[in-house]
Scaffold this motif. Sequence first.
Motif: not given
Length: 372
Positions: A163-185
């Motif tokens: 679960g290490l790579s999957a979980g860390v990747s999920g957290i990174a994906t969530t971070t990019i998602l938050v930033l994309a929502l902020m930018m309206g991308n």
Amino acid sequence: MNLLYGIGFVTALLIALLMTPLVKRFAFWVGAVDAPNHRKVHNRIMPRLGGLAIFIAFIGAYFVISPAIDSLKNDVVFGLLVGGAIVILIGAFDDRYDLSPKIKLLGQILAACVVVYSGVTIELVNVPFGDGTISLSWLSVPLTIFWIVGVTNAINLIDGLDGLSAGVSGIATTTILVLALMMGNTTVVLLCVVLLGSIAGFLFYNFHPAKIFMGDSGALFLGFCLATLSVLGFKQATVVSLLVPVMILGVPLSDTFFAILRRWVNNLPISVADKSHLHHCLLQLGFSHRTTVLIIYGIALLFGSSAVLLSYMSEQQTLWGAVILVVVLLCILVLGAEAIGIISKTRKPVLKFLNKIRMKTMQLSDRSRVSK
């Protein structure tokens, strides 16, 4: 629009939940399994190829939702999907036949070139504390390829615990998602949503004790997606905000950096494998398998939160605050690395220097008390 994003997440989640057991059977059938050895933590034969389930869920959910959204950048999506397919193919063959590093690297470079051809490159850098702009010109293409290949392999390097790579990747994906929502991308938001759903569905079977490993197919695909998505929102950025994608992927990138540094300090080839990665060090300190994974999740959340904060500071032109944040994180990173011995078990210059200062301070304090 939010409803569509929710449908995309749930669709990807369900497809991953349904496909992972089938991929598990397929992995056993074709012989794509991972046998235990002196470097690995597991003690029984485990099926690999879990990346296929993630990829199928990602592709399936995207094509279910994308027709309902008009503002997608189809050329960029095409580059990500085709490049992702190349990476998945290379990873799947490696899960079964253990391909040579050169072949895997060539496949990753080819996938990165597809993404660059689709229009995803780092182009301009705005100089902080001034009005100048630096064009990366011809450097943008090799720099983007280097970033994509580097991140792709960094995610693969931390794939050492359930679960290490999957979980860390999920957290990174969530971070990019938050930033994309902020930018309206819209494009990045949709891709992040379906990728996050795919990871969550697979993680149900991959968290400790894992029933299947993602293998190189999964680690390389997730690394490739994260590298590409992290570039999409930062094609034109300040020097400070260019650190945002680095922070988003702080755990795998720092672990890779320390691995290179560790081998250089110990006069070992960079390509040699060892058991001194972040997760190995935490296990050696006595933490359990699950606790180690959760600790690294916490570190990834710290990096992700810092990335969001840094992005906000850069947009608000509070660049000195951003610089201070980066310096504090670097100090924490260096002290933490020396404390767990990720570079060397004996060479800890920063901690020794701080300990000398502490001892001198105590001596001065004792002398002051005696004189009084």
